[in-house]
Scaffold this motif. Sequence first.
Motif: not given
Length: 422
Positions: A205-214
Amino acid sequence: MPFRFIHTADLHLDSPLSSLALRNAELGDLVRGATRKALSRIVDLAIGEAVDAVLIAGDLYDGAQTSMATALFLMGEMRRLETAGIRVFLIRGNHDAQSQITRELTFPPNVHLFDGRGKPVKAGALENGREIHVHGVSFAQPHAPASLLPTFRAPVADAVNIGMLHTSLAGGSRHDPYAPTSVPDLVAHGFDYWALGHIHQRRVHQERPWIVMPGNPQGRDINEGGAKGVTLATVGEDGVITCEERPVAVAVFERLSVDLSGTDDWPGMLDRTEVVLAKAREAANGAHLVARLAMTGATPLAWRLRRDEDLLLGEVQNLAASLGECWIEAVELTVSASLADAGVDAGPVNELARLMREDVVTTHAYRAELREALADVLRQLPKEARSLLAGDEAAEEALLSDLALDGSDAVLARLGGEGERA
């Protein structure tokens, strides 16, 4: 040295696959065991990459039916990580909260199971002394209709902060909302990485901050298609996090389209099918390919394909088997052709086709009877399956139309092909 971790979620160990097993017992066995093999591959990857931690963001289990055999298998994998000096951070998701066995397990010392209070745990430190802290909140009950974000504490100062949350985000799921929140709210909380779970399709969803749905590391049916894997993250000495996806799936589900436009004989149909399957098989990167074929296009073969669906399925299954580690889950036909194009002299059948399409399938009485039959079927399905088939009134009407037309085409194909079959 950098700090490295694997982020995964939604393994649903030993989840039932009764529909697959009923159609093809061997395929059912393959996919049923695939969730375990996927976890073993994750552990292999963690050991091979010498990571510092594995983060499992919920739904490790598949609910109340979790067996002791499943639990014992999991303990064995966690001990493999313990032997390798790798820590495990785990939160309970909505399915885990349904399982009594999960509450009775005693994990090895390397496993930290977060409760519902959001207290951070130091996971390690970079060579420059900057600490890594992991925050997590578990589901206490199978449902969490409100956001769990307020449960998390503030970021630890001068540290790299990683949050673990099982959430549907805001409108991110076709199912009921679970611990709903939003990307802006997650960003505002101040963590450097959000390790999410619940949605079975991968999305950064975003980098820096990382927002990750694997996404889940192993698909379980055709609605969980595409490549599946985990996220391998590296925290550099400057605190900057980089991520890459690593495949771990044993079997990959794919919807494949075979365009039969202009194909006028059975061998030609099989040739085109083989080309599509072989390409997808190569793209599976060593995983088994489980395909649902959609045959499309205008072809004189349309009537024969519909009439001889059993033969068609057998032929393409044999074709898939010859490619190795390739399976056909189902074949869907959206091909079209007139009886005349098929070389059939069937004036009465053509007239019947017109009557069915114009005077039968559109009538209120026919639709009402079809709707009642569909309702009986839907009542016997789990809520999630009902939502997939007919999530709203418009979807139900579209499904009814497809069923009516497909059914009439199948009947007409048999009638039009009787002379050829004889």
